[in-house]
Design an enzyme around this catalytic site. Sequence first.
Site, PDB file in Angstrom:
ATOM      1  N   ASP A 111       0.808  -1.222   0.000  1.00 31.57           N
ATOM      2  CA  ASP A 111       0.000   0.000   0.000  1.00 31.57           C
ATOM      3  C   ASP A 111       0.838   1.268   0.000  1.00 31.57           C
ATOM      4  OD1 ASP A 111      -2.155   1.661   0.095  1.00 31.57           O
ATOM      5  OD2 ASP A 111      -2.595   1.332   2.216  1.00 31.57           O
ATOM      6  N   ASP A 292      -1.831   5.558  -5.909  1.00 34.01           N
ATOM      7  CA  ASP A 292      -2.208   4.641  -4.837  1.00 34.01           C
ATOM      8  C   ASP A 292      -2.325   3.206  -5.332  1.00 34.01           C
ATOM      9  OD1 ASP A 292      -3.120   3.517  -2.498  1.00 34.01           O
ATOM     10  OD2 ASP A 292      -5.180   4.188  -2.765  1.00 34.01           O
TER      11      ASP A 292
END
Length: 420
Positions: A111, A292
């Site tokens: 992440d 992201d």
Amino acid sequence: MRDLFLLTADVAAAFVVAATVTATPIAVRQSAITLPFAKVVDTTGTTNIITSDQARFEALKDYGSAIALNSINGLPPVNYPATNEFIQYLSWVNDDVGIGTPPHYYNLTVDTGSANTWAGANPNRPFVITSSTVDTGLEFGALYGSGGVTGEEYNDTVTLGPLSILNQGVAGAKLAAGFNGQDGILGLGPTSLTLYTILSDFEDEIPTVVDTAFVEGLIPAHELSVSFEPTDFAPITNGLLTFGGVDPTRFTGKITYAPCTTTGLTSYFWSLNESITYQGEAIMSSTSGVVDTGTATIYMPSDAYSRYQNATGGTFDDSTGLLAITEEQYENLHDLVFHIGGREFTLTPNAQIWPRALNAAINGSADGIYLAVSSTGLPTGSDLDFIDGQAFLERFYSVFDSTNNRVGFATTPLTDAHIN
Ligand SMILES: *[C@@H]1O[C@H](CO)[C@@H](O)[C@H](O)[C@H]1NC(C)=O
Ligand SMILES: *[C@@H]1O[C@H](CO)[C@@H](O)[C@H](O)[C@H]1NC(C)=O
Ligand SMILES: *[C@@H]1O[C@H](CO)[C@@H](O)[C@H](O)[C@H]1NC(C)=O
Ligand SMILES: *[C@@H]1O[C@H](CO)[C@@H](O)[C@H](O)[C@H]1NC(C)=O
Ligand SMILES: *[C@@H]1O[C@H](CO)[C@@H](O)[C@H](O)[C@H]1NC(C)=O
């Protein structure tokens, strides 16, 4: 499974310069470390992709707002970014990350939209205290789109392939919800995203694994590179994370960099300014957004999304939350061009659609064609205007450079591949 890649000349040169200004030389690896990771799709979830991605967008945005507000007038944070239900649909996991001595290995979601590393979300695989685990006495907490975690903050040895990172801040979950079997998060965002995660001191920052590995001289550059590849089946281990350099086998041509933003919500994230065109017409004017790995699609502001919908003829599909197009509209699709750092990054028609073989994973019909683009629901100028998510990152190699606070992109052998 673990590959070592030699430094490119540029990275080596940069390192030599850095080394010469270090008063007390430390033992430094001469190569970056590359770890494989897998793309997984879980079809057991109960909401569609837009619901989960939208929850993530809200979490990211609330987090940025909270930091910005707090830095102005000391308000408490409202929310924190990280993964949420999207994990149930599609995420990239690495089960090669060990914590402790001897290391216990965990399955962590990769992440770049959060920066704390933690494990123990799965009650069947709790965080294990070992001889190298040092309790900091601090409590860790993070809320996600629809769930969250609280736990204990430790210093411990983190094993990334051949690297042993000492005194790395990691958390062990005590209570966690919304992670659907995964063990936790490998937080690769900028260090500033760890603000507000130590409950007794919201100003405490926890260095990320990339920070610590660099400071301890284990990797030659303060950077991380991510290679996702498009695929029409999952699970598949086709991702590569490179710590401290780039993996020349995974990109073509040169890497083009764009500076990260320095004001507003986006400045806490891996961020940049970009614009988007379609057939030479503006879809999204130049604005700020984030990169992201935890968001499945590409997010655009509402006005840009309308223009894209108009240009493609897509109709909003309730089952998936994506724009559905007909076979004929697919045949008529044109390139979607991202303008970044003075260069054009082109998503071919095939790169704009959701992999058809994975339609079931997003509650789509088997013969449907869906565009992997979503709306933030807010007009351009709302600060966090776009998210370059997995649909983008599967076509372009990405570099997250902490030294220069910039993100880089390059084409790959699969940028134009017909896979979806
Ligand atoms: C999945 O699609 C069906 C119809 O195609 C719809 O009725 C249902 O609400 C959808 N499920 C979700 C979670 O969106
Ligand atoms: C990690 O998760 C993936 C996908 O769910 C799974 O295939 C793999 O076996 C898991 N690894 C471990 C060590 O549990
Ligand atoms: C944990 O590690 C950090 C960074 O190395 C250090 O500043 C801190 O004092 C350590 N805490 C404990 C309790 O050892
Ligand atoms: C992004 O664009 C805004 C508005 O044009 C500008 O003020 C800012 O300096 C730009 N930031 C970066 C990092 O390019
Ligand atoms: C979409 O197309 C319609 C009809 O051509 C037009 O009236 C409308 O302004 C367009 N919307 C956008 C956002 O371009």
